[in-house]
Design a protein around this motif. Structure first.
Motif, PDB file in Angstrom:
ATOM      1  N   ALA A  34      -5.105   1.852  -2.813  1.00 31.29           N
ATOM      2  CA  ALA A  34      -4.022   1.313  -1.990  1.00 31.29           C
ATOM      3  C   ALA A  34      -4.538   0.431  -0.859  1.00 31.29           C
ATOM      4  O   ALA A  34      -3.777  -0.344  -0.278  1.00 31.29           O
ATOM      5  CB  ALA A  34      -3.189   2.459  -1.404  1.00 31.29           C
ATOM      6  N   ILE A  35      -5.823   0.530  -0.544  1.00 36.19           N
ATOM      7  CA  ILE A  35      -6.437  -0.361   0.442  1.00 36.19           C
ATOM      8  C   ILE A  35      -6.948  -1.629  -0.246  1.00 36.19           C
ATOM      9  O   ILE A  35      -6.721  -2.748   0.227  1.00 36.19           O
ATOM     10  CB  ILE A  35      -7.591   0.344   1.180  1.00 36.19           C
ATOM     11  CG1 ILE A  35      -7.054   1.471   2.068  1.00 36.19           C
ATOM     12  CG2 ILE A  35      -8.383  -0.654   2.032  1.00 36.19           C
ATOM     13  CD1 ILE A  35      -8.146   2.315   2.697  1.00 36.19           C
TER      14      ILE A  35
ATOM     15  N   SER B  11       0.830  -1.211   0.000  1.00 37.42           N
ATOM     16  CA  SER B  11       0.000   0.000   0.000  1.00 37.42           C
ATOM     17  C   SER B  11       0.863   1.259   0.000  1.00 37.42           C
ATOM     18  O   SER B  11       0.515   2.260  -0.642  1.00 37.42           O
ATOM     19  CB  SER B  11      -0.950  -0.002   1.203  1.00 37.42           C
ATOM     20  OG  SER B  11      -0.223  -0.046   2.419  1.00 37.42           O
TER      21      SER B  11
ATOM     22  N   ILE C 261      -6.579   7.342  -4.655  1.00 42.33           N
ATOM     23  CA  ILE C 261      -5.354   6.566  -4.454  1.00 42.33           C
ATOM     24  C   ILE C 261      -5.380   5.842  -3.117  1.00 42.33           C
ATOM     25  O   ILE C 261      -4.840   4.739  -2.976  1.00 42.33           O
ATOM     26  CB  ILE C 261      -4.101   7.466  -4.586  1.00 42.33           C
ATOM     27  CG1 ILE C 261      -2.854   6.619  -4.754  1.00 42.33           C
ATOM     28  CG2 ILE C 261      -3.953   8.402  -3.401  1.00 42.33           C
ATOM     29  CD1 ILE C 261      -2.806   5.820  -6.017  1.00 42.33           C
ATOM     30  N   ILE C 262      -6.024   6.434  -2.095  1.00 41.02           N
ATOM     31  CA  ILE C 262      -6.156   5.766  -0.800  1.00 41.02           C
ATOM     32  C   ILE C 262      -6.999   4.508  -0.958  1.00 41.02           C
ATOM     33  O   ILE C 262      -6.653   3.431  -0.447  1.00 41.02           O
ATOM     34  CB  ILE C 262      -6.781   6.705   0.250  1.00 41.02           C
ATOM     35  CG1 ILE C 262      -5.870   7.904   0.508  1.00 41.02           C
ATOM     36  CG2 ILE C 262      -7.049   5.963   1.556  1.00 41.02           C
ATOM     37  CD1 ILE C 262      -6.430   8.900   1.505  1.00 41.02           C
TER      38      ILE C 262
ATOM     39  N   THR D   7      -5.658  12.505   7.532  1.00 44.86           N
ATOM     40  CA  THR D   7      -4.860  11.358   7.100  1.00 44.86           C
ATOM     41  C   THR D   7      -4.034  10.792   8.251  1.00 44.86           C
ATOM     42  O   THR D   7      -4.018   9.579   8.488  1.00 44.86           O
ATOM     43  CB  THR D   7      -3.914  11.767   5.955  1.00 44.86           C
ATOM     44  OG1 THR D   7      -4.643  12.524   5.003  1.00 44.86           O
ATOM     45  CG2 THR D   7      -3.315  10.548   5.292  1.00 44.86           C
TER      46      THR D   7
ATOM     47  N   ALA E 155      -1.754   2.894   3.380  1.00 44.72           N
ATOM     48  CA  ALA E 155      -2.335   3.863   2.453  1.00 44.72           C
ATOM     49  C   ALA E 155      -2.384   5.261   3.070  1.00 44.72           C
ATOM     50  O   ALA E 155      -2.093   6.263   2.397  1.00 44.72           O
ATOM     51  CB  ALA E 155      -3.737   3.419   2.049  1.00 44.72           C
ATOM     52  N   SER E 156      -2.736   5.335   4.350  1.00 45.25           N
ATOM     53  CA  SER E 156      -2.825   6.632   5.031  1.00 45.25           C
ATOM     54  C   SER E 156      -1.449   7.269   5.179  1.00 45.25           C
ATOM     55  O   SER E 156      -1.267   8.464   4.899  1.00 45.25           O
ATOM     56  CB  SER E 156      -3.481   6.461   6.404  1.00 45.25           C
ATOM     57  OG  SER E 156      -4.794   5.947   6.283  1.00 45.25           O
TER      58      SER E 156
ATOM     59  N   PHE F   8      -0.126   8.329   1.763  1.00 42.79           N
ATOM     60  CA  PHE F   8      -0.791   9.519   1.250  1.00 42.79           C
ATOM     61  C   PHE F   8      -0.252  10.780   1.913  1.00 42.79           C
ATOM     62  O   PHE F   8      -0.271  11.863   1.317  1.00 42.79           O
ATOM     63  CB  PHE F   8      -2.303   9.404   1.467  1.00 42.79           C
ATOM     64  CG  PHE F   8      -3.100  10.479   0.779  1.00 42.79           C
ATOM     65  CD1 PHE F   8      -3.241  10.482  -0.602  1.00 42.79           C
ATOM     66  CD2 PHE F   8      -3.714  11.478   1.508  1.00 42.79           C
ATOM     67  CE1 PHE F   8      -3.974  11.474  -1.242  1.00 42.79           C
ATOM     68  CE2 PHE F   8      -4.448  12.467   0.880  1.00 42.79           C
ATOM     69  CZ  PHE F   8      -4.575  12.471  -0.497  1.00 42.79           C
TER      70      PHE F   8
ATOM     71  N   ALA G 198      -3.234  -2.568   5.221  1.00 42.26           N
ATOM     72  CA  ALA G 198      -3.340  -1.792   3.982  1.00 42.26           C
ATOM     73  C   ALA G 198      -3.868  -0.388   4.264  1.00 42.26           C
ATOM     74  O   ALA G 198      -3.419   0.588   3.644  1.00 42.26           O
ATOM     75  CB  ALA G 198      -4.258  -2.518   2.997  1.00 42.26           C
TER      76      ALA G 198
ATOM     77  N   THR H 244       0.730   4.116  -3.039  1.00 39.00           N
ATOM     78  CA  THR H 244       0.432   5.536  -2.795  1.00 39.00           C
ATOM     79  C   THR H 244       1.606   6.423  -3.174  1.00 39.00           C
ATOM     80  O   THR H 244       1.423   7.492  -3.767  1.00 39.00           O
ATOM     81  CB  THR H 244       0.079   5.766  -1.321  1.00 39.00           C
ATOM     82  OG1 THR H 244       1.069   5.148  -0.473  1.00 39.00           O
ATOM     83  CG2 THR H 244      -1.274   5.193  -0.974  1.00 39.00           C
TER      84      THR H 244
ATOM     85  N   THR I 187     -15.573   0.022   1.786  1.00 43.03           N
ATOM     86  CA  THR I 187     -14.619   0.886   1.086  1.00 43.03           C
ATOM     87  C   THR I 187     -15.170   1.338  -0.260  1.00 43.03           C
ATOM     88  O   THR I 187     -15.114   2.529  -0.597  1.00 43.03           O
ATOM     89  CB  THR I 187     -13.282   0.143   0.886  1.00 43.03           C
ATOM     90  OG1 THR I 187     -12.805  -0.330   2.151  1.00 43.03           O
ATOM     91  CG2 THR I 187     -12.246   1.062   0.274  1.00 43.03           C
TER      92      THR I 187
END
Length: 426
Positions: A85-86, A36, A81-82, A262, A309-310, A313, A305, A40, A108
């Motif tokens: 990426a999850i 992830s 993108i988050i 984020t 992702a967070s 980002f 993930a 990102t 999601t």
């Protein structure tokens, strides 16, 4: 998919070098975090370039905040993108046959779609204003109507609540406390721990964890009189809907300065990962005297993930932000956090580890309610805060937004540690 592929190879008797690693949850969690982050950080730059090319820029209201004009034109809708990426690491590495994984994938995608439509309609409204010469102001009637977004959150809450209540694969188990083994072994699981036989009984009604209480399991059916306990599912779903809506909107409101929502989401995700791992591991659950939730360990891959992702980002969203997540990201992150908290049966801890989301939400409610009250009573509306949500109040006081973000992160860490401590302090 990779998990299922290597599992199929194993069943067929093929020995693939490294294939055994995919049987270990810890390996797949770490791989999910790494994957992830890569998605990102590498593809995030490409997304930013594409958004700039498509003129998907943020419009800025005149709020009198320092540095607000510098944000004008910053690409938004970065939440895409988050979400990717999850979802990509989860689809590749998780056991997709598990109910929890399927439920979180639905959460999601569902909230991501609602947030994306909202951001897209706002973009169309801005482009229309540019083409026609009509001045566009953020806050005009554009995007999805508020009631429509709330309706989407209500639908999600209903799906989460109904799944956890009616699906037999999402039941929690508690240790059987009794002198003799019951004659009816339906819903009874016998487990050997450290050479001792222990009995676990399936909780067929929704239960949760009460913080700081010795007998810390709470049964929602006890909120109703005996004659109405057959309708416990209705009460439970209503409570779940409220929590999903409140937390999702809280994350949406918190997303007002660079990196705030984020970073807070990443920290809360780490907290939920600890809860999921502890409750999904029978030995840890027995040691901590908390409810055991089978198949919950697989959820750690999704949470890994989410964290990756967070954090990834933040590479582009930290001050000064190169991209904003928009409602596509903030609504999704809030809904995911609420759903995870409910799944791990820690929803009553939400006011603690989601303290920042709670305070941000309350600051808006207090500000609006007090303004309307004073306007009705005195003819002139008065305000409690210089500006709401709360992070704008501190900006009006002269604090730089990077300092506000860092301090809110620190507060979130303190809230998360306090929530984790409840596992032992009762």
């Amino acid at each position: 998919m990779l998990y299922h592929l290597f599992d199929w190879f194993k069943q067929q008797g093929f020995k693939i070098p490294g294939g055994t690693l995919f049987q270990f949850i810890t390996f797949r969690v770490l791989l999910a975090v790494l994957l992830s982050l890569i998605i990102t950080m590498i593809y995030g730059k490409r997304l930013i370039r594409y958004l700039v090319k498509m003129q998907v820029g943020e419009s800025v209201r005149e709020l009198g905040l320092e540095g607000e004009q510098q944000k004008k034109g910053t690409p938004t809708m970065g939440g895409i993108i988050i979400i990717l990426a999850i979802l990509i690491p989860t689809l590749l590495l998780a056991n997709l046959s598990k109910a929890y994984i399927r439920l979180m994938i639905f959460c999601t995608i569902w909230l991501g779609m609602i947030g994306f439509i909202d951001d897209y309609l706002k973009l169309r409204a801005k482009q229309y204003a540019q083409q026609t010469g009509i001045p566009y102001k953020k806050g005009d009637k554009d995007g999805l109507a508020a009631w429509f977004k709330v309706l989407g959150q209500v639908v999600l809450g209903f799906v989460v609540g109904a799944t956890l209540y009616f699906n037999s694969n999402t039941r929690a188990w508690r240790e059987y406390i009794g002198q003799t083994k019951p004659s009816d072994t339906t819903g009874i699981k016998v487990v050997m721990l450290d050479g001792k036989e222990k009995l676990f009984v399936e909780a067929r009604e929704p239960i949760s964890t009460i913080p700081f209480v010795k007998n810390h399991e709470f049964n929602y059916s006890k909120l109703l009189p005996l004659s109405l306990r057959g309708a416990t599912w209705i009460l439970y779903i209503i409570i779940v809907i409220f929590m999903v809506t409140f937390v999702s909107n809280g994350a949406n409101i918190t997303d007002g300065v660079d990196g705030l929502a984020t970073g807070v989401s990443a920290i809360i995700g780490a907290c939920l990962g600890i809860f999921a791992y502890a409750s999904g591991n029978l030995r840890f659950a027995e040691y901590l005297n908390i409810m055991y939730i089978p198949n919950l360990g697989e959820l750690s891959i999704f949470i890994g993930a989410l964290i990756g992702a967070s954090v990834g980002f933040l590479w582009y969203n930290a001050y000064p932000a190169q991209v904003f997540m928009g409602d596509t990201g903030s609504l999704t992150l809030g809904g995911i956090i609420a759903a995870l908290a409910i799944i791990v049966r820690k929803e009553l801890l939400i006011p603690i580890f989601c303290g920042v989301f709670l305070v941000e939400n309350l600051s808006v409610i207090i500000q609006v309610s007090y303004f309307r009250y004073t306007r009705k009573k005195f003819g002139t509306g008065q305000r409690v805060f210089l500006m709401s949500p709360l992070h704008h109040h501190y900006q009006k006081m002269g604090y730089h937004e990077s300092k506000i973000v860092t301090r809110f992160w620190i507060v979130t860490i303190l809230c998360v540690v306090s929530a984790i401590v409840t596992l032992k302090i009762r």
